[in-house]
Design an enzyme around this catalytic site. Sequence first.
Site, PDB file in Angstrom:
ATOM      1  CG  HIS A  36      -1.973   0.975   1.225  1.00 17.04           C
ATOM      2  ND1 HIS A  36      -3.213   0.713   0.717  1.00 17.04           N
ATOM      3  CD2 HIS A  36      -2.002   2.260   1.657  1.00 17.04           C
ATOM      4  CE1 HIS A  36      -3.970   1.780   0.822  1.00 17.04           C
ATOM      5  NE2 HIS A  36      -3.262   2.734   1.396  1.00 17.04           N
TER       6      HIS A  36
ATOM      7  CG  HIS B 200     -10.711   3.519   2.336  1.00 18.80           C
ATOM      8  ND1 HIS B 200     -11.390   3.793   3.472  1.00 18.80           N
ATOM      9  CD2 HIS B 200      -9.406   3.537   2.676  1.00 18.80           C
ATOM     10  CE1 HIS B 200     -10.537   3.972   4.474  1.00 18.80           C
ATOM     11  NE2 HIS B 200      -9.331   3.826   4.016  1.00 18.80           N
TER      12      HIS B 200
END
EC number: 6.3.5.3
Lengths: 842, 265
Positions: free
Chosen positions: A51, A97
Site C-alpha cells: 500500500h 478504500h
Amino acid sequence: MSKKNLITNEFLELATHYGLNNEEAAAFYNKLGRIPSKEELAVCGALWSEHCSYKSSRAHLKRFHTEEPWVLQGPGENAGVVAINKNFGIAFKMESHNHPSYLEPYQGAATGVGGILRDVFCMGANPIASLNCLRFGEGTWNATLLRDTVRGIGDYGNCVGVPTVTGDISFHHNYNKNILVNAFTAGIIHKDKIFRGILSDASEDQVASLKNKTKEILPQLKINSEVTKEIESILLPEGENILIYFGSATGRDGVHGATMSSSEFSSGGTTLKPTVQVGDPFAEKVLLEATLSIIEKKLAIGLQDMGAAGLTSSSVEMAGRSGCGVALDLAKVPQRASNMQAWEILLSESQERMLCAVKPENLNEVLAELKKFNLSYAEIGKVNRTGLFVCIFDNQIVTATPIPILIEDVPRYNLPIQNKDEYLKNHSVIHNETSEKIWLGEATQGKPSLSLNAQNLSAHNDILSGINLENLVEKYPNLIEHLFAHPANAKRSPVYHNYCSTVQGNTVAGCGAMQSAAAGVVRLPHYAQEKDKNNNVTKTGIAISGGCDERWVEIDPFNGSALSALKVARKIVATGGVPLAMTDCLNFGSPRSAEVMRQFSDAVDGINLVAKELHIPIVSGNVSLNNQTSGNPIPPTPMIGMVGRIDDVTKVPLFSLPSRYFEKSENKSIFLIHISDNKASELSSYKASQTAWILGKANSHCPELNLTSEKSLWKYTLSAISEIKPKICFPVGHGGLLGSLISCSLRSECELELNENIWKKSSQDLFSEGNMGFIFGFTSKEETEKFLQLYSSNISSECVAILKPAGTSIQKTVLNFNAVFKLYSGSLKRYFDTLSCEYKEK
Amino acid sequence: MKKTLLPVFPGTNCEKESLLWIADNLESKAEFLDLSKHSTLKADDIDAIFVPGGFSYGDYLRAGAIAARSDEMAFVKKRAVEGVAVLGICNGFQILCETGLLPGALVKNITRRYHHFPVSIRIETAYINKSNSNKKCVWIPEFNENEQEEVQKEFTTEFSVPMSCGMGNWIAPVNESDKNIAENNAVIYYNHNENGSYKSIAGITNQAGNILGMMPHPERASDSAVGGVDGLIFLLGISQSRNIKIRAGSELEKFAEKIKMGRTH
C-alpha cells in the site's frame, strides 16, 4: 555469517506479525546491521507494505506518461496538479478504500472520502468536486454493502460540504467478496501556493555546523538508550523546524490498516474489524479550514495528512523528500485510548489528523490559528540532521532507523508475468456466474438480495443471428423491461440521492442537481475566474468523470484498459470539455499471480497509450493489489478519474432533459442524432457488450481500438458543442445505440419515437458497444440541419429518434414507458429502503 | 450601504455561496457575522441577517442545537425582535427553530435518511397578494391582482430548488394555539412532502413576518448557469420590502425584468 545467526525464528515471527515476510525481514536486518526493535519492525512493515511502497507495481508505474506543459505537479506528491487558467490549477487524485469498506461499509467508505479530501486540501487546494466509482457483487451482504457504502460516502462528503457530482457503479460476481470503493476529489489551487509535503527548506550551508555536531554525537545514539542532554541537542536541535500534530486524537483504530490492505482476505476476515477507522466529518471540515488558513498565511514549511500508516508514513515520507532526519516524542501525541504502546501510536490510522513542519518563529502564530479553530494539537518533534527516523517513548529511544532504508531501499519486485498469448487465449471468453435472480419486484423473503442473473439465451442467440429490431421487440415484448430493471441499467437516483451535489453553488451539471450531463461539471469559484480579452469575467469550469469497463480489461487487458480510459474521456468531451489529465486507481488481485501481473502490466500500457496519444497525462494515482479472497481475484479494474477544462459552462449540453422541460418550453420535440465513425459497427462488438453479458452470460471479442477515429470524433463533437450549442450530448455507452437512446428517454422521463430506419437495423448492431460515437439532441429542425451539414470524411451522422413529451401517443414504441420506468426506477431503490443498522440490531 | 450579516459556525458549509447570493444580487454589504466587529450594529444598520446551511457543530446533540446557544445567535435574536429581516435556510432554519425565533422543530426525515434532489415546492398564494394584509413575509414579493397571474402560475403551483437534508421533517408545536398560529404562518409547502413535514410545510414565518425559515436551498437555484433561477424570488421579496437596490447586471435584475415582462404580456 555471524549476523545470520541473530535471525531467530522469534524475530521472523514478529516480523511476519508486522507484515514483513522472511526475505524482507532479513533484508531489513542486513541494511540496518543490527536486530531492529519491535517499533522499527512495525515502521518498516508499514512503509514496505504494498500500500505504501508500491513494491510490486513500481516497475510498471514508471512507464506512465506524466508530463505535458500544463502539468504543474506530477506523481509523487499527495495529489497531481494541472493548470486550468493563468493563475489557478486543479489538484486531484483518486484513491481506493476497498478492504475497509468490505468489512465495515459505512465507516470504510466514509473514511475513504475523508482520506482523499485530505490528500487534496493538504496541498493547499480547496476541494470543489468529488466523484466515486463503486463495484459490487450479488447477494444479501452485497445489498447491504451497496446501501451502506453509499450512505457512508454521502454523509461524509455532504457534511464537509464538497459536492459529489458524478460516479460510476457496476456489478460482477467476482466482486462478491471484494467490493471496490474508489473516491476521487478535485480542488482548486493557486499555482504559486502548491504546498508540498516537506519538513525543511534549509540549504546545505545553513545546516553544516549542525551536521558536524551531529556526526560527533551520533555514535552515542542507540536503541533503548536514554535520551541524554547531548543526544537531545542533536535530536531536537535549537532553531530547527518544529513538527506540529493537529486534528483528532490518536486511538487504536486503523492500527495495521496499511498491512491489512496489502494482504488478501481469508475466511476469517471478521477478526480484522478493529483495524477499520471511524470518521468524523465535522472534525474534517474544521481541519480543512484550519489547514487552508495556515497555508494561505504561509505559516508552515510543509504539511501532510496522516493517511495509511498514519504518523509513520507522514513523517518519514516528508523527511525523505527533504533529506533530513526527524525525531518524535511519541508520548506527546494526543491520545484517546489509554495505555497505547509506541508501535500503536506509530501505526494508528485514526482519521482527521495532520502533521506540519513550522519554523520556530512562526510557531506562536500557528498555535494561535489552531486554537482559533478549536483543534487539539501538540508539538511532537523536530527536524534534525541525523538522517534517522527517531522515536522517543518514555525518554527511551525506540527507533533509530536511517530514513533511506525505509524509503529508497524498499524491496522492488519484478514479479513474473504470464505470456500474453496464453493469457488472451485463457480469457477469450469470460463467463457471468451470477445466480441470484429475484426479478421485477417479486416479493423477497427477509433481507433484499442484489440480483444480477437475467439470462435469456434465446433472445441472445436471436440478436447474434442478426434479427432486426422490429422482430426482436415483437418476439420478446418484455425484453427491454427486463434489461432496464437489471441493476446494471437501472436508475441511479436511489444512490445519488444520498449525495449532495449542489453545495458550494457551482454545480453546473451533476447527478441529482438542477441539471445533469454526461460528466459532472462545476464552475470554478468566483475568485478563480479571470478576465477575458473583452474584459468579461470568464465562465471556466471543469468536467470530471470516472469509471472502468472491467470485463473488457479482463478479456484483453491492453485494449480493454485503453478503451476504458477513452470511455471516461468521452464523457468529458460530451460536455464540451477538453480532457486535461487523469488519475488512476489500479485495483487488481494478488501480484504473486503471473496472470494478474499480465493484467496489470498491460493495463498500464493500455492506459498509457491513451495518455500519450491523446495528451492526457497521468498525474497521480493509487494501486490496490491483493483484492482477492481465497485465491479468487476481482476482475482487473484500472479505474480512471479524469479532469477536463470547459471554457464556457453556459454551453454544456445535458445528457437528459431537465425536469418538466416540455411543460415550460415551447418546443414539443427534441431531435436525436447519432454520429459515429463510418466503420463503427466493425470497431464495436455485441459479444463484449453489457447486454450480451446479461442475456448470454458471457463476453468475448473486446472492441477494437482506433485512436485516429477517436480524435476526429472528439474534434467534431467539441466544435459542434461550441458552435451549435446542442441541448443534449452524450457518448453511446452501455446498451449500445438502442440502450443509450432508451436510457436518455427514461432519464428525461419522456417518450421516445425511433426513426423507421432504426426498426429495420440488426439488433446486434444496435446493442453493440465500444466505438459507437455520440448522440446529440437539438431543439429545432434548423439546428439539426446545421449540425448535419458539418462535414468530416470519416464520420457519418444520422437522425435516429425524437424525444416527445410524456403522454404523447407514439405509433410504434420500443418500450411501454410507464411500465419500464416503474421497474427502472424501483430496481435499486429496494436496497435503500431499509434502516442502515438493521442487520446489526438483530 | 447597509449590511447583510451571515452568522457562520464551525461546520457551516454553505456560507460562501450564500454570501455571494446576496452580494452578487443586492446592493447590500454582505459580511460574515463577527461579533468583535458587528456587535454594536443597530437594527437600522442592517438590511438582513441570513443564517446559511451546513452542519453547525457537526449537528451533534440535535441539528442546530449548539449553534442556537451561541453568542452569535443571541445577537441575531435581539436584532430579529427589533424587526431586522432574518432568513434561515436548511441548517439555518433548524437553528432558528432551536432559538425559538420560529415555532416547531425539525426532526429526522420520514424516510429516516438524508436525501438530496431538486424538490417541488409552492408559495402560499396569500403571501404574494398585495391586498392580503393578514399574510405578509418580508422575503416574499407582493403583486397587485392584475400583476399576479404570471407569477402565480410560476410560484404558487410548482417550482423547484435543490433540497439537501437529513432532518428536514418539520413538526408543529404541541400546544394547540401555538400550533394554529404556526400553521397559519406557513409560507412554503412541498408538493410531494418527501420529508414528511406536518401538513407538507417547507417554510414558515413568524407573526411579524420578518423571519423566514425554509428547508430547501433557493440560493442554489439562482443562476441560469446552474440550471435554475427560481430561487431569486426570495431576494426579489427582500429587495422590495426593505428597499434594497438590485445590483445592475445581476441575475436578479434579469429575473425581475422577466417577471415584469411576463406580467405585461
